[in-house]
Write a protein that holds these residues in place. Structure first.
Motif, PDB file in Angstrom:
ATOM      1  N   ARG A   1      -8.232   3.669   1.662  1.00  0.00           N
ATOM      2  CA  ARG A   1      -7.357   2.708   0.968  1.00  0.00           C
ATOM      3  C   ARG A   1      -7.307   1.381   1.709  1.00  0.00           C
ATOM      4  NH1 ARG A   1      -1.995   5.556   0.597  1.00  0.00           N
ATOM      5  NH2 ARG A   1      -1.210   3.512   0.044  1.00  0.00           N
TER       6      ARG A   1
ATOM      7  N   LEU B   1       0.798  -1.229   0.000  1.00  0.00           N
ATOM      8  CA  LEU B   1       0.000   0.000   0.000  1.00  0.00           C
ATOM      9  C   LEU B   1       0.829   1.276   0.000  1.00  0.00           C
ATOM     10  CD1 LEU B   1      -2.830  -1.013   2.506  1.00  0.00           C
ATOM     11  CD2 LEU B   1      -2.928  -0.928   0.012  1.00  0.00           C
TER      12      LEU B   1
ATOM     13  N   TYR C   1      -8.616  -2.142   0.319  1.00  0.00           N
ATOM     14  CA  TYR C   1      -7.668  -3.248   0.237  1.00  0.00           C
ATOM     15  C   TYR C   1      -8.219  -4.504   0.922  1.00  0.00           C
ATOM     16  CZ  TYR C   1      -3.499  -6.064   0.746  1.00  0.00           C
ATOM     17  OH  TYR C   1      -2.598  -7.105   0.702  1.00  0.00           O
TER      18      TYR C   1
END
Length: 137
Positions: free
Chosen positions: A51, A27, A55
């Motif tokens: 994010r 990431l 994910y």
């Protein structure tokens, strides 16, 4: 909110079989910063939170403890007594299950949490099949 976020990040990462470093590499995050997310010492910016949710395939509400369902849905089709039980467990998970494990290995707590999460996933699948059988969406 931070304690729930920290626990959920740690559990989700371990479910994927990743170290903190491996997750951070994927990431583009700083490992020491991320480690503080998992200990509750710090919390991610909104963009990072989104994010992480993307994910792991969960909602931001789930990460923040605003939903007990990873997809963020709140429409649980359970009788009131069972719904009350689920809400109690969600808000008292440490006290309800881990009190007897005080002083024991963290792995014992994690193993119990993983088993509970597996059971929850099975319940959700059953409820979805039941909804489909009744023609609900």
């Amino acid at each position: 909110m931070i304690v729930t976020l920290a626990k959920r990040l740690r559990i989700l990462r371990r479910q994927k079989g990743l170290t903190q470093q491996a997750l951070c590499n994927e990431l583009g995050l700083n490992r020491s910063t991320y480690a503080k997310y998992e200990t509750g010492e710090n919390h991610p910016e909104v963009e990072t939170l989104v994010r992480l949710a993307d994910y792991f395939g969960v909602s931001v509400d789930y990460l923040l403890g605003r939903s007990s369902s990873p997809d963020g849905r709140q429409d649980v089709d359970l009788p009131n007594e069972q719904l009350e039980f689920v809400r109690f467990i969600a808000s008292h998970i440490d006290e309800a299950f881990f009190e007897e494990f005080d002083g024991s290995e963290e792995e014992m707590k994690e193993a119990l949490m993983e088993n509970l999460m597996f059971g929850w996933e099975q319940i959700k699948k059953y409820m979805e099949r039941r909804r489909k059988g009744r023609g609900e969406s």
